[in-house]
Design a protein around this motif. Structure first.
Motif, mmCIF file in Angstrom:
data_model
loop_
_atom_site.group_PDB
_atom_site.id
_atom_site.type_symbol
_atom_site.label_atom_id
_atom_site.label_comp_id
_atom_site.label_asym_id
_atom_site.label_seq_id
_atom_site.Cartn_x
_atom_site.Cartn_y
_atom_site.Cartn_z
ATOM 1 N N TRP A 87 34.199 169.633 51.050
ATOM 2 C CA TRP A 87 35.363 169.091 50.350
ATOM 3 C C TRP A 87 35.786 167.753 50.950
ATOM 4 C CZ3 TRP A 87 36.038 170.484 45.765
ATOM 5 C CH2 TRP A 87 37.227 170.198 45.072
ATOM 6 N N ALA A 88 35.502 167.543 52.234
ATOM 7 C CA ALA A 88 35.832 166.266 52.872
ATOM 8 C C ALA A 88 34.744 165.237 52.623
ATOM 9 C CB ALA A 88 36.032 166.461 54.376
ATOM 10 N N GLY A 91 34.794 173.557 53.774
ATOM 11 C CA GLY A 91 35.768 172.525 54.155
ATOM 12 C C GLY A 91 35.102 171.167 54.302
ATOM 13 N N GLN A 105 41.041 171.121 52.130
ATOM 14 C CA GLN A 105 39.856 171.580 52.850
ATOM 15 C C GLN A 105 40.061 173.002 53.362
ATOM 16 O OE1 GLN A 105 39.965 168.234 55.466
ATOM 17 N NE2 GLN A 105 39.521 166.877 53.738
ATOM 18 N N THR A 163 41.818 161.773 49.621
ATOM 19 C CA THR A 163 42.029 163.117 50.182
ATOM 20 C C THR A 163 43.274 163.771 49.573
ATOM 21 O OG1 THR A 163 43.050 162.054 52.112
ATOM 22 C CG2 THR A 163 40.799 162.858 52.375
ATOM 23 N N ASN A 192 42.922 161.577 57.482
ATOM 24 C CA ASN A 192 42.561 162.684 56.608
ATOM 25 C C ASN A 192 43.810 163.472 56.217
ATOM 26 O OD1 ASN A 192 41.434 164.806 55.258
ATOM 27 N ND2 ASN A 192 40.491 165.745 57.052
ATOM 28 N N GLY A 231 38.704 173.657 57.328
ATOM 29 C CA GLY A 231 38.204 174.830 56.605
ATOM 30 C C GLY A 231 38.214 176.074 57.476
ATOM 31 N N GLY A 287 36.756 168.032 58.156
ATOM 32 C CA GLY A 287 36.843 169.001 57.062
ATOM 33 C C GLY A 287 36.433 170.397 57.506
#
Ligand SMILES: Nc1ncnc2c1ncn2[C@@H]1O[C@H](COP(=O)(O)OP(=O)(O)O)[C@@H](O)[C@H]1O
Ligand SMILES: [Mg+2]
Lengths: 515, 382
Positions: free
Chosen positions: B125-126, B122, B87, B144, B81, B262, B258
């Motif tokens: 967004w992941a 977060g 994130q 990513t 990631n 976040g 994520g």
């Protein structure tokens, strides 16, 4: 040359030792092979056979010891030196270029001149002579990827002969062959011997040693434990020399008493990852209290059959377990669902499937059964202590060594890794046990033990589906044999009414009637 | 057999890497005619010599713990990631919305709500890269990274066009209300009679980060989900055999990852800035990769590595302030540490492995193993 002296040995090794870190792969090994003979080297996995041959072929440098070729002290630093000394090697895994022709592969690295065309023509003539001389039939213009493994092996042998090898080393050459192909290979080897070549044949199969060799050396744990004339020994004695104790070569089992059908397969079709159909509509039944063995050369759909049954791959058709249909794709068709239904699975590849090599032994004991309520402390946490206690029980019962639940799977020998998998699956007391290549890369002592466990499960009234490419294993373990070829069942036989020859023909795709 | 004992893997290698980076940095400083000993002294004084320095070191470390844990969790599922930065930006958006649009009675409730919002943003967004990887096979590293850029653009848009207060020239939200002010270490330690710098930004989020370390440890090594994540990370075929769904694990591991990235926003946005500004993450998402690498993806290792990088950040800032060493060179020094502890890991590892093999050191492996950054092909048996 002094006429009164006897001919020196073709190969003489004196006091060869080689260590990989703490592992003493070869320890003070001496070996002498007379010219024009076939010499077998037998030993369990990890005994050090490949290491010794790699030293002879210049892949590894020995820590100590000398190599004498035809009575001459020879330094072999790399494969060029080995070739110059007249040594050729056929590896376990062929080193051929897939999209080159046979001819191109044979001259590769020995082109003899900057221009390809004249050397190709010259090579073609030489190749034809060699083929005729040794009975090695190959089509020089066929692409490697289009010919079978038996043929590829012949190409490897021709490659060595083309480079004027007088000494030929074959490392486990029959692992990938059908019995018929193996017999053909042995015919070629005998022919080569007649022509005066010296051959070293490495194997862990006793039958092959008895079949073709003149003399045989036994290796155990890096040492040469004995060298005997083949005519003066027998398989039992060799097995004992290999393992260091008496072993039972035949599986000791009472006749099966098959009961109701446990697994019924109808019209099963399976595709592989590339979308190629590998199982092409098969029907099979496995009953309680019997072991059904699936024989076949690797790659004829047996793996895909096991994977579908184990929930690792979708399929089409019908599978019933104890009369109830099992889903073949989507939810409810995964490994968890299969386990819940009562199917346990010893997969073909323990290192990539059956175990997580980085996990401790105890983590592997829960693998696949990590939802078992006995392994949970509460809704959130797993009960690792309970898993470890269970692991210690299984280690004790299956004599897994070293008896250390904290050891990573990769640090166990092949046999003990397999015992972890077998213990985990058999101790579930499943209705149906799927077993793929249960003794591949497993030492003889552990083979005996694993076979006993499978028979014990059968005797407890469970159904067993056994897939193995080792015909001997199928013949001695199965109560009924189905032969698979190209995704279809070629026929079913009873082990007491058939032999390797008939099965070999079926495995090669000849129908039962022709056999 | 393991190539070397566990302690060498988790302690010796990072220490040697660090030493090499230090030596090289010293040479660079010497090269521009400055005194490396004096530089080290400034860094230590600046980062650890006062509660003010500690306050900044711990503040940065808090950021890195969150992003380091984020990378580590994904790593256990063998997912790389790289999107922690994006994130964390989205997490900041979540925090800002929670703090600005709802009147909270007390900071503790606000922290809870803002934390949940940060994690949700977060994780969301992941989720998209995770889904693309699990279903479509789009490589998660690529997606990513792309999502970092999209996040920056999105934040820019939100701050310039939506959340900027009327009449302000600054692409930032207005200040959060006083009720959501998080207690700083100064305020937390005062009742205990411990004096701590008033102006340092370290705040209660540090405790949340430490709790997150403990929780992630329990998740990875004590829960069934963690077991499945690790199994999948080590062997996808193995997971298929055991009936562990690759789709499910990819999604869950990335959502947790994520969410952790976040969550960083409670520290930098809510705790420090107390408003959302552009580029509030200051690259912490990327530092998290180095932190996870150096920490061997183990939460305790992440904790220690985060402290180290916190020290480097604060010490580096002081160095820029109090010496003639230019700002750029400090970035170089930080990069050297990242390079040695992360990317050049194998450079130290291989000779060390050989050394231990030669010593014939055959030790029982103990403790919990973390995955290596690369999938090492397993040798098939014959
Ligand atoms: N390149 C290597 N590095 C480390 N250990 C090795 C290497 N090659 C072989 N070994 C070890 O040496 C021993 C003998 O291996 P090998 O010669 O391949 O046995 P065999 O061919 O009889 O099965 C084994 O324990 C094996 O693990
Ligand atoms: Mg071998």
């Amino acid at each position: 040359m002094n006429a009164s002296a006897t001919t020196p040995p073709a190969i003489e090794l004196k006091g060869i030792s080689k260590a990989f870190g703490p592992v003493q792969a070869n320890r003070d090994i001496s070996l002498s092979v007379a010219p024009g003979t076939i010499h077998g080297i037998i030993g369990e996995n990890g005994a050090g056979k490949s290491t010794l041959m790699s030293i002879l072929y210049g892949f590894y440098r020995a820590d100590a010891g000398e190599i004498w070729i035809n009575g001459q002290r020879t330094e072999i630093h790399d494969s060029q030196d080995a070739i110059a000394a007249g040594i050729g090697m056929v590896f376990q895994h062929f080193k051929l270029v897939e999209n080159f022709t046979v001819l191109e592969n044979i001259i590769l690295g020995a082109e003899g001149g900057g221009l390809l065309r004249p050397s190709l023509a010259r090579a073609r003539r030489t190749l034809e002579e060699l083929s005729r001389e040794y009975g090695l039939d190959v089509d020089p213009d066929a692409l490697i990827e289009e010919i079978g493994v038996g043929m590829q092996q012949r190409v490897e042998i021709l490659k060595s002969l083309y480079r004027h090898a007088d000494i030929l080393i074959l490392d486990e050459p029959t692992g990938v062959l059908t019995p018929a192909e193996a017999d053909q290979l042995f015919r070629i080897l005998r022919r080569l011997r007649e022509e005066g070549k010296t051959i070293i044949l490495i194997t862990h199969k006793l039958r092959e040693i008895m079949d073709v060799t003149d003399t045989v050396s036994v290796m155990r744990r890096g040492q040469m434990t004995a060298t005997v004339r083949t005519a003066e020994t027998n398989p039992e004695q060799l097995a004992e020399l290999m393992v260091g104790r008496k072993v039972l070569l035949r599986v000791d089992k009472a006749p099966a008493r098959p009961g109701r059908p446990v697994l019924e397969i109808e019209g099963l079709r399976v595709r592989d990852d590339k979308g190629v159909e590998r199982v092409k509509g098969i029907d099979l039944t496995v009953r309680a209290g019997e072991i059904l063995g699936i024989a076949g050369v690797a790659g004829n759909g047996q793996s895909e059959l096991l994977e579908v049954l184990g929930g690792m791959r979708p399929g089409a058709g019908t599978i019933r377990l104890n009369g109830a249909a099992l889903p073949l794709h989507g939810r409810g068709a995964d490994g968890q669902a299969r386990r819940a239904a009562g199917i346990a699975h010893v997969p073909e590849d323990r290192q990539r499937e059956g175990l997580i090599m980085e996990f401790h032994a105890w983590e592997n004991v829960a693998f696949g059964y990590h939802h078992d309520p006995a392994y949970q402390r509460n809704a959130l946490l797993m009960d690792n202590a309970a898993i470890r206690a269970d692991t210690e029980r299984k280690i004790e019962k299956f004599d897994i060594r070293p008896a250390d639940p904290w050891l990573s799977a990769r640090n166990f020998s092949g046999g003990n890794q397999q015992k972890i998998v077998v213990a985990r699956e058999i101790e579930r007391n499943p209705d149906l046990l799927l077993v793929g290549q249960p003794t591949r890369g497993v030492d003889i002592g552990a083979i005996e033990f694993i076979h006993k466990q499978i028979v014990a499960l059968r005797d407890a009234g469970r159904a067993v589906l056994l897939v193995s490419v080792e015909l001997e294993e199928i013949l001695s373990l199965a109560d009924r044999i189905a032969v698979m070829f190209d995704g279809r069942i070629m026929g079913e036989r009873l082990p007491q009414e058939t032999d390797e020859k008939e099965l070999g023909l079926l495995m090669a795709g000849m129908s039962g009637e022709a056999a | 057999m393991d190539k070397m004992p566990k302690w060498a893997d988790v302690v010796l290698i990072p220490l040697i890497s660090l030493l090499l980076a230090t030596i090289l940095s010293a040479l660079v400083i010497l090269g521009i005619g400055e005194d490396p000993i004096a530089a080290v002294k400034i860094m230590f004084d600046g980062a650890l010599g006062s509660t003010y320095g500690w306050g900044y070191t711990l503040y940065y470390a808090t950021n890195f713990m969150f992003t380091g844990l984020a990378v580590a969790v994904a790593f256990h599922a063998r997912l790389f990631n790289i999107g922690g930065e994006g994130q964390a930006m989205l997490g900041g958006l979540g925090v800002a919305m929670a703090c600005l649009y709802v009147p909270w009675p007390h900071w503790s409730i606000a922290l809870l709500a803002a934390g949940v919002a940060a994690m949700l943003f977060g994780a969301a967004w992941a989720a998209i890269p995770a889904y693309l990887q699990a279903r479509r096979g789009s490589h998660i590293v690529i997606t990513t990274i792309m999502f970092n850029f999209i996040a920056a653009a999105l934040l820019n848009y939100m701050l310039v066009n939506v959340m900027r207060p009327e009449g302000s020239m600054d692409p930032a939200t207005e200040r959060f209300p006083a009720a959501v002010h998080l207690p700083t270490l100064h305020e937390l330690l005062a009742p205990l009679g411990i004096g701590f710098s008033k102006s340092a930004p370290a705040n209660v989020s540090l405790l949340v980060a430490i709790a997150a370390c403990v929780l992630v440890w329990a998740l990875i090594w004590r829960t069934r989900l963690g077991y499945e994540i690790r199994a999948y990370g080590h062997s996808e075929t193995g997971a298929r055999y055991a009936g562990i769904s690759p789709f499910r694990i990819t999604m869950i591991a990335m959502l947790i990852s994520g969410a952790l990235a976040g969550l960083m926003a409670i520290n930098n946005v809510m705790g420090e800035a107390e408003r959302l500004v552009l580029n509030s993450t200051e690259g912490a998402g990327f530092i998290g990769i180095a932190v996870a690498l150096m920490g061997r993806s183990h939460p305790f290792g992440v904790f220690l590595a985060a402290l180290l990088f916190g020290f480097l950040f604060q010490g580096g800032a002081e160095l820029a302030l109090w010496s003639n060493i230019p700002r750029e060179l400090i970035v170089v020094i930080q990069a050297l540490v990242i390079l040695f502890t992360g990317a050049l890991d194998n450079m130290v590892r291989m000779p060390l492995e050989r050394l231990f093999l030669a010593l014939g050191n055959r030790r029982r492996d103990m403790g919990e193993g973390a995955p290596l950054p690369e999938r090492k092909p397993t040798q098939p048996t014959e």
